[in-house]
Design an enzyme around this catalytic site. Structure first.
Site, PDB file in Angstrom:
ATOM      1  CE  LYS A 111      -4.381  -1.750   1.530  1.00 36.49           C
ATOM      2  NZ  LYS A 111      -5.435  -1.821   2.489  1.00 36.49           N
ATOM      3  CE  LYS A 192      -6.803  -8.297  -0.470  1.00 33.85           C
ATOM      4  NZ  LYS A 192      -6.903  -7.990   0.908  1.00 33.85           N
ATOM      5  CE  LYS A 195     -14.055  -4.498   3.019  1.00 34.64           C
ATOM      6  NZ  LYS A 195     -13.044  -4.165   4.006  1.00 34.64           N
TER       7      LYS A 195
HETATM    8  P1  TYM Z   1     -10.524  -6.169   5.794  1.00 32.84           P
HETATM    9  O1  TYM Z   1     -11.802  -5.450   5.940  1.00 32.84           O
HETATM   10  O2  TYM Z   1      -9.578  -5.695   4.767  1.00 32.84           O
HETATM   11  O3  TYM Z   1     -10.784  -7.699   5.554  1.00 32.84           O
HETATM   12  C1  TYM Z   1     -11.674  -8.393   6.388  1.00 32.84           C
HETATM   13  C2  TYM Z   1     -11.393  -9.878   6.373  1.00 32.84           C
HETATM   14  O4  TYM Z   1     -11.629 -10.424   5.079  1.00 32.84           O
HETATM   15  C3  TYM Z   1     -10.507 -11.212   4.692  1.00 32.84           C
HETATM   16  N1  TYM Z   1     -10.393 -11.135   3.225  1.00 32.84           N
HETATM   17  C4  TYM Z   1     -10.400 -12.204   2.431  1.00 32.84           C
HETATM   18  N2  TYM Z   1     -10.497 -13.521   2.677  1.00 32.84           N
HETATM   19  C5  TYM Z   1     -10.475 -14.353   1.616  1.00 32.84           C
HETATM   20  N3  TYM Z   1     -10.370 -13.921   0.324  1.00 32.84           N
HETATM   21  C6  TYM Z   1     -10.275 -12.612   0.040  1.00 32.84           C
HETATM   22  N4  TYM Z   1     -10.192 -12.204  -1.220  1.00 32.84           N
HETATM   23  C7  TYM Z   1     -10.280 -11.678   1.110  1.00 32.84           C
HETATM   24  N5  TYM Z   1     -10.216 -10.326   1.176  1.00 32.84           N
HETATM   25  C8  TYM Z   1     -10.276 -10.012   2.483  1.00 32.84           C
HETATM   26  C9  TYM Z   1      -9.323 -10.564   5.393  1.00 32.84           C
HETATM   27  O5  TYM Z   1      -8.249 -11.452   5.502  1.00 32.84           O
HETATM   28  C10 TYM Z   1      -9.937 -10.225   6.716  1.00 32.84           C
HETATM   29  O6  TYM Z   1      -9.947 -11.355   7.561  1.00 32.84           O
HETATM   30  N6  TYM Z   1      -6.931  -5.872   9.143  1.00 32.84           N
HETATM   31  C11 TYM Z   1      -8.243  -6.479   9.029  1.00 32.84           C
HETATM   32  C12 TYM Z   1      -9.240  -5.835   9.957  1.00 32.84           C
HETATM   33  C13 TYM Z   1      -8.868  -6.006  11.392  1.00 32.84           C
HETATM   34  C14 TYM Z   1      -8.811  -7.230  12.133  1.00 32.84           C
HETATM   35  C15 TYM Z   1      -8.424  -6.857  13.447  1.00 32.84           C
HETATM   36  C16 TYM Z   1      -9.023  -8.559  11.805  1.00 32.84           C
HETATM   37  C17 TYM Z   1      -8.560  -4.995  12.243  1.00 32.84           C
HETATM   38  N7  TYM Z   1      -8.274  -5.525  13.466  1.00 32.84           N
HETATM   39  C18 TYM Z   1      -8.242  -7.813  14.457  1.00 32.84           C
HETATM   40  C19 TYM Z   1      -8.863  -9.528  12.827  1.00 32.84           C
HETATM   41  C20 TYM Z   1      -8.469  -9.143  14.118  1.00 32.84           C
HETATM   42  C21 TYM Z   1      -8.659  -6.408   7.550  1.00 32.84           C
HETATM   43  O7  TYM Z   1      -7.900  -6.659   6.715  1.00 32.84           O
HETATM   44  O8  TYM Z   1      -9.895  -6.085   7.258  1.00 32.84           O
END
Ligand code: TYM
Length: 326
Positions: A111, A192, A195
């Site tokens: 990023k 991947k 969003k």
């Molecule tokens: P975010 O919103 O980017 O993603 C949320 C979750 O979705 C999973 N994910 C996927 N899994 C499979 N295939 C995909 N293409 C895909 N895209 C996204 C991500 O791995 C994630 O589990 N940093 C976290 C948010 C967070 C968090 C935490 C998670 C903040 N604090 C504490 C767990 C524990 C995140 O990436 O959100």
């Protein structure tokens, strides 16, 4: 009872990847664990966004959690920014995290690449995530593979803190499902599903029009032979559809290969589209009911009250260990 926790960022309508990688795991295990699920809105401001209504997105994400089957009686549901202990602990953990290890995080490298003015928050993002996890003594953290490294650094920070100050934190484990670990983009299956992807045809969002979802799947990139066989390297497109189908039906990859051994890609895509549309249709119906029900504020009020009790007690323990004056 062991604890499970995860969070999603309210940075846009969540994708099928988010659903399969994180939410579905929470739903699957919510009876077995004491569970916490939150909206990671503090993380959402690490990268500047345009045309973005954080408040609306937060409410919408909570409605989606509920619609996907996250049960408010079995989970503590809350908004990260309403709980000041996340940011408080994050500072303490930053003083126990190293510049070098944070510089090696894949997400940060990706990023910040080519940018001069990325924020310090983007750099310390994984420490805030460690704080989210360690505040609640989470034993397991359901995430997709892209977040595995962040759970690992949370483990390292917990172990380092425990060694320095005495046992304070539970060392968490990532929970990564067999087939939903990385749902790929439908147009470019080497990436991947994200969003923030620019090409909307590659991404299925849970609030997309159902016919559009069907079209996106029917047009998904595949290879030139027509054998339905799992091979991530040589056949990333078809392997991705197998992963999606497997995650939503519970069938193993082997069962799917056998079931479709004499089918062509068109037939298989149609079956995958039916399963995806059917699942998302049910979610959408419930989503609008929850969104308009007035129940969300009640759930969040109860959630934040509970979350603050756990978080305060952990943060007080941390302050005592360090020797902050109180
Ligand atoms: P975010 O919103 O980017 O993603 C949320 C979750 O979705 C999973 N994910 C996927 N899994 C499979 N295939 C995909 N293409 C895909 N895209 C996204 C991500 O791995 C994630 O589990 N940093 C976290 C948010 C967070 C968090 C935490 C998670 C903040 N604090 C504490 C767990 C524990 C995140 O990436 O959100």
């Amino acid at each position: 009872m062991k604890r499970m926790l995860t969070g999603l960022q309210p940075t846009g309508v969540i994708t099928l990847g988010n659903y399969i990688g994180a939410i579905k795991q929470m739903v699957k295990y919510q009876d077995e664990y004491e569970s916490f699920i939150f909206v990671a809105d503090l993380h959402a401001i690490t990268v500047p966004k345009q045309n973005f209504n954080l408040k609306e997105n937060t409410k919408s994400l909570i409605a989606l959690y509920l619609a996907c089957g996250i049960d408010p009686k079995k989970n503590t549901i809350f908004v990260q920014s309403q709980n000041e202990y996340h940011a408080n602990l994050s500072w303490v953990l930053e003083c126990n995290a190293y510049f070098g290890e944070l510089s090696r995080m894949h997400q940060f490298k990706e990023k910040s690449k080519g940018k001069e003015n990325f924020t310090a928050g983007l750099f310390t993002y994984p420490v805030l995530m460690a704080s989210d996890i360690l505040l609640y003594d989470a034993d397991i953290v359901p995430v997709g593979i892209d977040q595995k490294q962040h759970v690992e650094i949370a483990r390292d920070i917990a172990i380092r803190f425990n060694n320095k100050y005495g046992k304070t934190f539970i060392v968490p484990e990532p929970l990564i499902s067999d087939t939903g670990t990385k749902i790929a983009d439908l147009v470019d299956p080497t990436k991947k599903m994200s969003k923030s992807s620019e090409n909307q045809n590659g991404v299925i969002r849970l609030l997309d029009d159902l016919e559009l979802i069907r079209k996106k799947i029917m047009k998904a990139t595949t290879d030139s032979d027509s054998i339905i066989k799992y091979d991530e390297e040589k056949k990333p497109g078809i392997s991705n559809l197998i992963n999606i189908y497997s995650s939503l039906t519970g069938k193993t990859i082997k069962q799917i290969e056998d079931e479709f051994k004499s089918s062509n890609y068109g037939t298989f895509k149609k079956v995958v589209a039916d399963v995806v549309v059917n699942e998302i249709e049910k979610i959408q119906k419930k989503y609008y009911e929850y969104l308009n029900s007035g129940i969300i504020d009640e759930i969040l009020k109860e959630g934040i009250n509970k979350a603050r009790i756990y978080a305060k007690s952990k943060y007080d323990a941390v302050k005592n260990k360090i020797g902050f004056y109180n």
